[in-house]
Design an enzyme around this catalytic site. Sequence first.
Site, PDB file in Angstrom:
ATOM      1  N   PHE A  72       0.834  -1.195   0.000  1.00  0.00           N
ATOM      2  CA  PHE A  72       0.000   0.000   0.000  1.00  0.00           C
ATOM      3  C   PHE A  72       0.878   1.258   0.000  1.00  0.00           C
ATOM      4  CE2 PHE A  72      -2.365   3.277   2.488  1.00  0.00           C
ATOM      5  CZ  PHE A  72      -3.288   3.573   1.493  1.00  0.00           C
ATOM      6  N   GLN A  73       0.619   2.157  -0.925  1.00  0.00           N
ATOM      7  CA  GLN A  73       1.359   3.409  -1.079  1.00  0.00           C
ATOM      8  C   GLN A  73       2.840   3.191  -1.328  1.00  0.00           C
ATOM      9  OE1 GLN A  73       0.094   6.089   2.153  1.00  0.00           O
ATOM     10  NE2 GLN A  73      -1.528   6.765   0.772  1.00  0.00           N
ATOM     11  N   LYS A  79       9.728   2.992   6.478  1.00  0.00           N
ATOM     12  CA  LYS A  79       9.102   3.269   7.770  1.00  0.00           C
ATOM     13  C   LYS A  79       9.827   2.613   8.947  1.00  0.00           C
ATOM     14  CE  LYS A  79       4.662   3.580  10.082  1.00  0.00           C
ATOM     15  NZ  LYS A  79       3.201   3.480   9.959  1.00  0.00           N
ATOM     16  N   MET A 100      -0.017  32.731 -23.102  1.00  0.00           N
ATOM     17  CA  MET A 100       1.156  32.333 -23.857  1.00  0.00           C
ATOM     18  C   MET A 100       0.794  31.285 -24.909  1.00  0.00           C
ATOM     19  SD  MET A 100       4.147  33.048 -24.417  1.00  0.00           S
ATOM     20  CE  MET A 100       5.229  33.764 -23.186  1.00  0.00           C
TER      21      MET A 100
HETATM   22  C1  LIG Z   1       2.163  22.631 -15.448  1.00  0.00           C
HETATM   23  C2  LIG Z   1       2.149  23.248 -16.792  1.00  0.00           C
HETATM   24  N1  LIG Z   1       1.228  22.866 -17.713  1.00  0.00           N
HETATM   25  C3  LIG Z   1       1.203  23.448 -18.941  1.00  0.00           C
HETATM   26  C4  LIG Z   1       2.114  24.402 -19.282  1.00  0.00           C
HETATM   27  C5  LIG Z   1       2.094  25.042 -20.675  1.00  0.00           C
HETATM   28  N2  LIG Z   1       1.803  26.486 -20.561  1.00  0.00           N
HETATM   29  C6  LIG Z   1       2.753  27.443 -20.625  1.00  0.00           C
HETATM   30  S1  LIG Z   1       2.160  28.981 -20.421  1.00  0.00           S
HETATM   31  C7  LIG Z   1       0.571  28.410 -20.278  1.00  0.00           C
HETATM   32  C8  LIG Z   1      -0.566  29.356 -20.078  1.00  0.00           C
HETATM   33  C9  LIG Z   1      -0.494  30.100 -18.806  1.00  0.00           C
HETATM   34  O1  LIG Z   1      -1.654  30.853 -18.674  1.00  0.00           O
HETATM   35  P1  LIG Z   1      -1.783  31.957 -17.541  1.00  0.00           P
HETATM   36  O2  LIG Z   1      -1.296  31.430 -16.264  1.00  0.00           O
HETATM   37  O3  LIG Z   1      -3.162  32.520 -17.553  1.00  0.00           O
HETATM   38  O4  LIG Z   1      -0.709  33.037 -17.999  1.00  0.00           O
HETATM   39  P2  LIG Z   1      -0.764  34.045 -19.254  1.00  0.00           P
HETATM   40  O5  LIG Z   1       0.092  33.447 -20.313  1.00  0.00           O
HETATM   41  O6  LIG Z   1      -2.179  34.210 -19.667  1.00  0.00           O
HETATM   42  O7  LIG Z   1      -0.157  35.298 -18.701  1.00  0.00           O
HETATM   43  C10 LIG Z   1       0.533  27.022 -20.405  1.00  0.00           C
HETATM   44  C11 LIG Z   1      -0.689  26.208 -20.364  1.00  0.00           C
HETATM   45  C12 LIG Z   1       3.078  24.754 -18.300  1.00  0.00           C
HETATM   46  N3  LIG Z   1       4.038  25.650 -18.531  1.00  0.00           N
HETATM   47  N4  LIG Z   1       3.060  24.172 -17.065  1.00  0.00           N
END
Ligand SMILES: Cc1ncc(C[n+]2csc(CCOP(=O)(O)OP(=O)(O)O)c2C)c(N)n1
Lengths: 163, 578
Positions: B112-113, B162, B479
Site C-alpha cells: 500500500f502506497q 518506515k 502564452m
Molecule cells: C504545469 C504546466 N502545464 C502546462 C504548461 C504550458 N503552458 C505554458 S504557459 C501556459 C498558459 C499560462 O496561462 P496563464 O497562467 O493565464 O498566464 P498568461 O500566459 O495568460 O499570462 C501554459 C498552459 C506549463 N508551462 N506548465
Amino acid sequence: MRHVISILMENEAGALSRVSGLFTARGYNIESLTVAETQDKTLSRMTLVTRGSDEVVEQITKQLNKLIDVIKLNDLEESPHIERELMLVKVKTNDHNREEIKRTAEIFRGKIIDVTTHTYVIEMTGASDKLDAFLSVINNDIIVEVVRSGATGISRGEKGLHL
Amino acid sequence: MELSGGQIVVQCLKDEGVEFIFGYPGGAVLHLYDALFHQDELKHILVRHEQAATHAADGYARVTGKPGVVLVTSGPGATNAVTGIATAYMDSIPMVVISGQVPSSVIGSDAFQEVDMVGITRPCVKHNFLVKDPKDIAETLKKAFYVATTGRPGPVVVDIPKDITDPNVKVRYKYPKKISMRSYNPAIKGHSGQIRKAFELLISAKKPIIYAGGGVILSNASKELTKLTKALGFPLTHTLMGLGGYPATDNQFVGMLGMHGTYEANMAMHESDVILAIGARFDDRVTGKLDRFCPYAKIIHIDIDPASIAKTVRVDIPVVGDVASVLKELLHLVKETTDKPHKKSLEAWWNQIQIWRKVNCLEYDRNSRLIKPQYVVEQLYELTKGDAIITSDVGQHQMFASQYYLFDKPRRWINSGGLGTMGFGLPAAIGAKLAFPDQDVACITGEASIQMCIQELATASQYDTPVKIINLNNRYMGMVRQWQEFSYESRYSHSYMDAIPDFVKLAEAYGHVGIQIEKPEDVRPALEEAFAQKDRTVFLDILTDRTENVYPMIEAGKAHNDMKLRVALNTPINRELA
Ligand SMILES: Cc1ncc(C[n+]2csc(CCOP(=O)(O)OP(=O)(O)O)c2C)c(N)n1
Ligand SMILES: [Mg+2]
C-alpha cells in the site's frame, strides 16, 4: 566512432540503473555494458561500449563523470588497450559437419566445452570483431543460440584505472 | 546519545541548521511526524499539496541561498513532490527531500502506497539515496546536504522506509561535522592558464558582450560580476535566470536576451566578436536556431559544471570553476595589467548598441482604455522601488514581469525558468516570505497558473505570510493563445479559460483580501492599497487586455537577428534603424 569506456564506481544498489538511465534519458546508444564488483568490494567496474561523434562521446564522458557514484572513468580509445569479450555458441552438429566446426573453432582459438550427439557448445574470447568474424563463417542454419558478454577492456602498460 | 531513527532525522536537520521544513504527513512518515511533535525548534510548514511543499522550499532556497527542506510520505505524497523536484533540478536549486517509504520488509511487493521513489526521481535529482539502516541516517543526510549545496547545486532525495524510523529501535547518534566523498569533488578554482587566455581574448575584443546566467546568482557572484563589467566597460545581457545578477538600471545592461529578450541584447549577441558566457547554459530559449547562433563570435564559457560546456554550442575557451572565484581572478588580471580594451572599437560598438536601443522594443500602447499587463508591472516596480521579491508563474505574465520589473539585486526574481512550471509562483512566494518576513513579496501570476496551486491560500492564512498576488487575468492561457495566433492561424484550441472562479470571493473564503479592477486608472491605487495592508495577503485580480502579446519575440527556429517586433512599432524609421 566506437568507444570503449571504462568506469570505476561506488558499488551501490542502483549504480547500474543510473548509468543505463542516463543513456536512455539523453538518447545515447549503448552497444554493450558489463559490470562486476572488483577485488575491493566497495567498488564496481563497468565497461561500456558506445558509438557517437567526438562531441557526443565528450558529452557522454562528462555526463558519466557527473554521476555522483562515478569515481573515475577512462575512454580506452585514447591509448593502447586490450579488449576482450566472451562468447558461447551452441551449434547443431551431424556426422558431416562435426570435424569442420571443430577445425574452424580451433582457428579462432575457441574451445568446445559441451558435446552431445547433436550439439556443440563453443567457448571463445577475443575482441568483439573477432567473435563477429567467427559467426560469419559458421553456417547460420546450424546456430542454436549465441550468448555474448559484451566487451571488457583494460589499458596496456603502466596506466590503470584505480583509486 | 541513543535515538530512534525518527528522532535522528529531526536532530540531523537541527544540527544542519535547518529553519523550516515544508511537508505533508502520511502513513510512512508517522514516526517522523511524532518526532517533530516533541520539539518546536524546527518549524514545520504544512502545505496543502506536496507539489507546493517543494515549490515553497524552492522559493525559500532561491531567496536565501540555503537548501530548502521537504518532508513527504510514500506513494502519492512522493509522486506529488516530483514536479517540484524537477523544477528545482532544472534551475539547479539546492534542496533536500525526505520521502517516507513502505517498510523494508515489503519493498518490492506492491505494498500500500509503495512507489519506487529512487527510480522515479533518478532523472530529475542531482542524487538520491535509499536508507537501509537507522545507523546510516546521519551520514546519509549529511551527504545529501553536502551534495545538494556544493558544486552545481540541485535537489537530493533521501527515501526512508518506515521501519528505519521505528521509535523502538534506538541507535547511537552523532552528526558528522564534515564529510568527504571519494566519488564527488566539485572543482572550485578555475584553471589559471585558461583564465589568462580568457583575459587576453577579452582585451582584444572589438564587439564584446557579457552573457550572464543563473550561475551568477547561485554562486553569489553579483559583486564580482558588477566590478568586472564596470572595469571592462562591456555591454551585459542576462538570461531569464540571471536577472538581478547585474543591476538592471545600469546603462551597461542591455536587457534580457533570448526568445523574449530585448532587440538590443539579441542583436548585440548576433553581431558580437567575443562572448563571455558566465554561469549560463546556452538553453534553446536563449540561442534560437543553433546553426545561426552568434556566427562571428569566439566564446569564453565559465561554468562549474563541465557537462554544461560545449553541450550545444562550441566553446573556444572553457573555464571550469565556481563563477565567483573565476571572476575574482579575471578581475585581478584586468586591474593589474596596463592592457585595456580597444577604446575606439568599444566606442563604435556602443554607438551601434545605442542605435538598436532606439528601436525601443519594449514600448507598448500607453493610451489604451484597457489595462495593459506591462503597465501593471511598471507600476508595481515604481511602487515597490524595485526592491520587492517577485515570484512568478509561467506564461505571458512571467515574461512581462521579467521585462518590466528592473532587478538591481540578486535573489529578488524567483521563477521557474528551466522547467516552466505553472503553479510555482504562490508557494514560492510563501517560502520567500517565511525567509524574509519584512520584505515585500509579490507573486505575478495568470488566472490559469494560479489555479494550479490555489489551495496554498490556506497555507498563507495558517502561517501568516502576507504576500501580494498580482493576477494578470486575461481570461486566456495567454502564452498558449499567442503561439496559436502566430503559428496556428488563431485557432485557439483549448487555451480559453472558461468558468474562471470569482477570485475576490475565493480570496475572502480563505481569509484574505480580494480586489478586482478593470480600469487602468485603478491600477496604481489598488496596488497601493494592497501594499498598505502590510499584514494581509491580498489577491489583486486585474482584468487585462485579453489580446496583448509578448514582444519582441524570436519565433522557434529563428536566429537572434530575426526578431518579431510589435507591429505598431515596425515603422519605416525603426526599420531603418534596425
Ligand atoms: C504545469 C504546466 N502545464 C502546462 C504548461 C504550458 N503552458 C505554458 S504557459 C501556459 C498558459 C499560462 O496561462 P496563464 O497562467 O493565464 O498566464 P498568461 O500566459 O495568460 O499570462 C501554459 C498552459 C506549463 N508551462 N506548465
Ligand atoms: Mg492568462
